[in-house]
Design an enzyme around this catalytic site. Structure first.
Site, mmCIF file in Angstrom:
data_model
loop_
_atom_site.group_PDB
_atom_site.id
_atom_site.type_symbol
_atom_site.label_atom_id
_atom_site.label_comp_id
_atom_site.label_asym_id
_atom_site.label_seq_id
_atom_site.Cartn_x
_atom_site.Cartn_y
_atom_site.Cartn_z
ATOM 1 N N ASP A 1 0.690 -1.499 -0.191
ATOM 2 C CA ASP A 1 0.364 -0.046 0.133
ATOM 3 C C ASP A 1 0.575 1.733 -0.085
ATOM 4 O OD1 ASP A 1 -1.300 -2.277 0.714
ATOM 5 O OD2 ASP A 1 -2.108 -1.241 2.799
ATOM 6 N N GLU B 1 -10.594 -2.390 4.322
ATOM 7 C CA GLU B 1 -9.576 -1.910 4.722
ATOM 8 C C GLU B 1 -9.559 -0.439 4.545
ATOM 9 O OE1 GLU B 1 -6.459 -5.670 4.612
ATOM 10 O OE2 GLU B 1 -6.609 -5.164 3.341
#
Ligand code: FRU
Length: 504
Positions: free
Chosen positions: A22, A199
Site C-alpha cells: 500500500d 481495509e
C-alpha cells in the site's frame, strides 16, 4: 542505469529491491510530493513491514530514501496509515523555528501478534521520524483495527481519522484536537461490497464537474476490500455522500467500483495537494497473487498518480448521477517524450513501440451506437513483431452500453497458468451519459499507458479505468501496437508517444 530488468516499469514507482504494497502517508509539502509505502526491505514477500519513502517534484520522477519508520521488535510491523502537516503545532511536537510545512506527523497502525493499535510519529524533514513516547494513541484491544487516514476538518477545526474495523465491515471515525487524544465520533457500515475485510478507508473531498453540485466539493468515502472483490481478491469501492463533522451519510448504500482491472488496491489520496486538486494513487497488485508475481529482486509497483473529480452522468439516478473519474495526473504531459504517431482519421494502424521507456496512447473514437454492424475497436500490444508474439488486448464493443475489456490471456502464460487467480479477462462499461440519446453517434476518448509489465486504461475522461499487470514470457517487452476498428468505428484522432524513463 537503474531498472534494466525486463519487467521493470519505467514510469511507475517501484522500489529497487524488496516487497512493496500500500501507498502510505501521501503528503504534499512545499513543492515536494512525499510517498511512503508498505515495505519489506529484506524479502520479496509481505512481512516485516516498514514505511519505505520516496519523494518527487513532479509526481512521476521519484527519488528513493531510506525507510522512514521501522518496527522495533521481531514479529511486529508498521502497517498502513497516513501523514499530515501539523502547521499550527497542535501536537506540541515542534519548536517554533520549524517551518509550518515541515511539521510532519505520521499516523500508522502498529501490528503485533496481540493487537493492532494506532500510533503517531513526527518529523521535521519527512525522512527521520521519532515515535511518540505516549503510543499507542488508540487501542481497542483487538487484532482487527487498522489503516488510520487523517485529515483536518475545516468546518469543525479538528483532526478527523478514518480507520478500518475490518471484519465488522465498519469504518470508524475519530476526532482529535492535538493528534494525541482521540474520541470516537461514529461508525459507517456495513455497506456496499463486504468481502472478507474492509481495509484502508479514506474520506476525501473531490471537485465536482457538472450536475446539481457543479463547482462544489463533494465527500467521497473510499473503502478497500480484500478478499471478496467481484473480480476476485482485492479491489477499491467508493461511496459518494455527505460528511457533517460527525458522521458520513452516503447518498445511498450502494458502492461503485473505482477501477475494473484487478491491480488497483489500497488507494490513498495526498494530504494538502495544491490548487484544490484531489490526487491519489494505489498499489498496482492484488493480494491473490502478489507474493508470487514473477519479478525480482523487487515485487510490486504503485499505480500512476491520478487526479480525481466527480463527474455527473445520466447513470444510476440513485447515485444522483455522480461517478468518480480518475485520470493520470497532468504532470505526465511535461515529461520528456517523443511522438511516434499523431494522426486523424486512422482506422487500422500499426505502431512500432520504439524506445525503452513507457508509451502513452491517446485516441478519440466515434461510432454509431445503433449500428447493426457490431462496431468495435481493439488495441493489441505485442511483445515482438512476429505472428507468434504474446499479446495483451484492450478494446471496446460499442452499443448501449458500450463494453470495455482488457484481455491478458495470451501474455506470460508460463507463469499465469500456474496461478488460477490471475484472472485474464476483465470488463467494465461506459456510462450512458456520453451516448447522447438524441443522436445515434457516441464519442469517447481513450487513454492507454503501457509500461512494460503494467498497462493503465482510462476511458471517457477516466469515468472508466482499468489497471492490469501482464508479465511476458521470455523477458519480452511491449514492442508493437496494432489498432483495429470494425463496423464503422472512426478514430477521429490517435497519438502515441514514447515517454522517457523517469529512472536515472
Ligand atoms: C492492505 C493491508 C492493510 C495493512 C497492510 C499491511 O493491503 O492489508 O490493511 O495495513 O496491508 O501491509
Amino acid at each position: 542505469p537503474l531498472y534494466t530488468e525486463s519487467a521493470r516499469p519505467q514510469l511507475h514507482f517501484s522500489p529497487t529491491s524488496g516487497f512493496m504494497n500500500d501507498p502510505n502517508g501521501l503528503v504534499y509539502s512545499n513543492g515536494t510530493w512525499h510517498m511512503y509505502y508498505q515495505y519489506n526491505p529484506n524479502a520479496t514477500v509481505a512481512g516485516n513491514q516498514h514505511w519505505g519513502h520516496a519523494t518527487s517534484k513532479d509526481l512521476f520522477t521519484w527519488q528513493q530514501h531510506l525507510p522512514a519508520i521501522a518496527p522495533e521488535n521481531e514479529g511486529e510491523g508498521i502497517f498502513s496509515g497516513s501523514a499530515v502537516l501539523d502547521v499550527n503545532n497542535t501536537s506540541g511536537f515542534f519548536d517554533d523555528n520549524v517551518p509550518a510545512d515541515s511539521r510532519f506527523v505520521a499516523i500508522y497502525t502498529l501490528n503485533t501478534p496481540a493487537e493492532q493499535n494506532q500510533n503517531i510519529a513526527y518529523s521535521t524533514d519527512g525522512q527521520h521520524y521519532t515515535k511518540y513516547s505516549g503510543n499507542p494513541v488508540i487501542s481497542l484491544n483487538t487484532t482487527q483495527f487498522r489503516d488510520p487516514k487523517v485529515f483536518f476538518d475545516d468546518a469543525t477545526q479538528q483532526w478527523v481519522m478514518t480507520v478500518a474495523h475490518p471484519q465488522s465491515y465498519e469504518v470508524g471515525f475519530y476526532a482529535s484536537k492535538d493528534l494525541r487524544t482521540w474520541n470516537e465520533l461514529s461508525r459507517f457500515g456495513p455497506h456496499g461490497v463486504l468481502g472478507f475485510q474492509y481495509e484502508c478507508p479514506d474520506l476525501v473531498q473531490v471537485p465536482v464537474k457538472g450536475g446539481e453540485r457543479d463547482g462544489q466539493l463533494a465527500w467521497v468515502l473510499v473503502v478497500s476490500i480484500n478478499p471478496g472483490a467481484p473480480l476476485g481478491g482485492s479491489f477499491v469501492q467508493y461511496f459518494v455522500g455527505d460528511w457533517n463533522g460527525t458522521a458520513f451519510r452516503p447518498d445511498n448504500g450502494a458502492a461503485q467500483i473505482a477501477d475494473f482491472g484487478k491491480d488497483w488496491y489500497a488507494a490513498q489520496t495526498f494530504y494538502n495537494a495544491p490548487q484544490g486538486r484531489t490526487v491519489g494513487l494505489a498499489w498496482a497488485s492484488n493480494w491473490q497473487y502478489t507474493n508470487v508475481a514473477p519479478t525480482s529482486p523487487w515485487r510490486s509497483v504503485q499505480s500512476l498518480p491520478r487526479d480525481m473529480t466527480l463527474r455527473w452522468t445520466n447513470m444510476n439516478p440513485l447515485q444522483k448521477g455522480y461517478v468518480l473519474a480518475l485520470e493520470p495526473s497532468p504532470e505526465i504531459l511535461s515529461l520528456p517524450s517523443t511522438p511516434l504517431l499523431n494522426t486523424t482519421k486512422a482506422e487500422n494502424t500499426t505502431v512500432v513501440l520504439r524506445g525503452d521507456g513507457a508509451f502513452d496512447v491517446r485516441a478519440t473514437v466515434t461510432a454509431n451506437v445503433s449500428s447493426t454492424n457490431f462496431p468495435s475497436l481493439e488495441f493489441v500490444i505485442s511483445s515482438s513483431h512476429g505472428s507468434t508474439a504474446e499479446k495483451v488486448k484492450i478494446g471496446a464493443q460499442i452499443g448501449q452500453p458500450t463494453m470495455i475489456y482488457v484481455d491478458r490471456r495470451t501474455a506470460g502464460r508460463t507463469w499465469a497458468d500456474e496461478n488460477v487467480f490471475f484472472t485474464d479477462r476483465l470488463s467494465g462499461q461506459l456510462t450512458p451519459s456520453t451516448q447522447n440519446s438524441s443522436s445515434a453517434l457516441t464519442t469517447f476518448d481513450l487513454r492507454l499507458i503501457i509500461d512494460r509489465s503494467i498497462s493503465e486504461l482510462f476511458v471517457d475522461g477516466g469515468l472508466v479505468s482499468s489497471t492490469i499487470l501482464h508479465f511476458w514470457d521470455d523477458k519480452a517487452q511491449p514492442a508493437q501496437l496494432d489498432v483495429g476498428t470494425h463496423g464503422g468505428v472512426k478514430l477521429d484522432f490517435i497519438s502515441v508517444s514514447h515517454v522517457r524513463s523517469t529512472w536515472p
